[in-house]
Design a protein around this motif. Structure first.
Motif, mmCIF file in Angstrom:
data_model
loop_
_atom_site.group_PDB
_atom_site.id
_atom_site.type_symbol
_atom_site.label_atom_id
_atom_site.label_comp_id
_atom_site.label_asym_id
_atom_site.label_seq_id
_atom_site.Cartn_x
_atom_site.Cartn_y
_atom_site.Cartn_z
ATOM 1 N N LYS A 25 0.879 -1.170 0.000
ATOM 2 C CA LYS A 25 0.000 0.000 0.000
ATOM 3 C C LYS A 25 0.915 1.217 0.000
ATOM 4 O O LYS A 25 1.605 1.483 0.983
ATOM 5 C CB LYS A 25 -0.910 0.010 1.223
ATOM 6 C CG LYS A 25 -1.854 1.194 1.240
ATOM 7 C CD LYS A 25 -2.792 1.132 2.428
ATOM 8 C CE LYS A 25 -3.755 2.293 2.414
ATOM 9 N NZ LYS A 25 -4.656 2.258 3.587
ATOM 10 N N GLN A 26 0.956 1.915 -1.120
ATOM 11 C CA GLN A 26 1.873 3.038 -1.293
ATOM 12 C C GLN A 26 1.062 4.327 -1.402
ATOM 13 O O GLN A 26 0.402 4.563 -2.406
ATOM 14 C CB GLN A 26 2.722 2.834 -2.555
ATOM 15 C CG GLN A 26 3.865 3.804 -2.705
ATOM 16 C CD GLN A 26 4.964 3.553 -1.686
ATOM 17 O OE1 GLN A 26 5.377 2.422 -1.463
ATOM 18 N NE2 GLN A 26 5.438 4.615 -1.076
ATOM 19 N N THR A 27 1.095 5.138 -0.355
ATOM 20 C CA THR A 27 0.320 6.382 -0.346
ATOM 21 C C THR A 27 1.186 7.616 -0.568
ATOM 22 O O THR A 27 0.661 8.713 -0.684
ATOM 23 C CB THR A 27 -0.456 6.534 0.980
ATOM 24 O OG1 THR A 27 0.476 6.512 2.061
ATOM 25 C CG2 THR A 27 -1.472 5.409 1.149
ATOM 26 N N ILE A 28 2.500 7.413 -0.614
ATOM 27 C CA ILE A 28 3.424 8.521 -0.895
ATOM 28 C C ILE A 28 4.391 8.101 -1.997
ATOM 29 O O ILE A 28 4.577 6.918 -2.252
ATOM 30 C CB ILE A 28 4.206 8.968 0.364
ATOM 31 C CG1 ILE A 28 5.026 7.814 0.929
ATOM 32 C CG2 ILE A 28 3.279 9.555 1.413
ATOM 33 C CD1 ILE A 28 5.998 8.211 2.017
ATOM 34 N N ILE A 29 4.993 9.092 -2.633
ATOM 35 C CA ILE A 29 5.949 8.824 -3.703
ATOM 36 C C ILE A 29 7.219 8.226 -3.082
ATOM 37 O O ILE A 29 7.813 8.839 -2.200
ATOM 38 C CB ILE A 29 6.293 10.110 -4.478
ATOM 39 C CG1 ILE A 29 5.030 10.727 -5.077
ATOM 40 C CG2 ILE A 29 7.326 9.825 -5.571
ATOM 41 C CD1 ILE A 29 5.228 12.103 -5.690
ATOM 42 N N PRO A 30 7.622 7.042 -3.539
ATOM 43 C CA PRO A 30 8.850 6.443 -2.986
ATOM 44 C C PRO A 30 10.103 7.118 -3.542
ATOM 45 O O PRO A 30 10.043 7.814 -4.554
ATOM 46 C CB PRO A 30 8.758 4.988 -3.472
ATOM 47 C CG PRO A 30 7.962 5.058 -4.723
ATOM 48 C CD PRO A 30 6.989 6.195 -4.534
ATOM 49 N N ALA A 31 11.215 6.932 -2.875
ATOM 50 C CA ALA A 31 12.551 7.348 -3.334
ATOM 51 C C ALA A 31 12.806 8.846 -3.266
ATOM 52 O O ALA A 31 13.805 9.317 -3.789
ATOM 53 C CB ALA A 31 12.827 6.843 -4.755
ATOM 54 N N ILE A 32 11.916 9.605 -2.637
ATOM 55 C CA ILE A 32 12.192 11.032 -2.452
ATOM 56 C C ILE A 32 12.182 11.325 -0.954
ATOM 57 O O ILE A 32 11.591 10.587 -0.174
ATOM 58 C CB ILE A 32 11.187 11.941 -3.202
ATOM 59 C CG1 ILE A 32 9.763 11.754 -2.672
ATOM 60 C CG2 ILE A 32 11.255 11.682 -4.703
ATOM 61 C CD1 ILE A 32 8.774 12.780 -3.205
#
Length: 75
Positions: A25-32
């Motif tokens: 469940k990804q609710t934010i942009i990864p890798a930043i």
């Protein structure tokens, strides 16, 4: 595996599930470094599809900043 977009307070995210069980469940942009949601459903699904492709290829689902640039994700 199945992907679907989700609306969150600050934008969009995605869910990847297997047999109706959520595995990511990804609710934010990864890798930043910032905690920001995707600006559009299209962007969330583009990254979700990349993660799904990696999982289907038995690769790590980790997303890099370079991949975000290649997908034209607005940060």
């Amino acid at each position: 595996m199945k992907i679907q977009s989700i609306r969150v307070n600050t934008g969009w995210g995605y869910i990847i599930s297997i047999n109706n069980k959520i595995i990511i469940k990804q609710t934010i942009i990864p890798a930043i470094s910032e905690s920001k949601s995707f600006k559009s459903e299209k962007e969330a699904l583009a990254v979700g599809r990349l993660v799904l492709d990696k999982l289907n290829s038995d690769n790590s689902p980790t997303i890099t900043k370079n991949e975000l640039v290649l997908l034209k994700i607005r940060i």
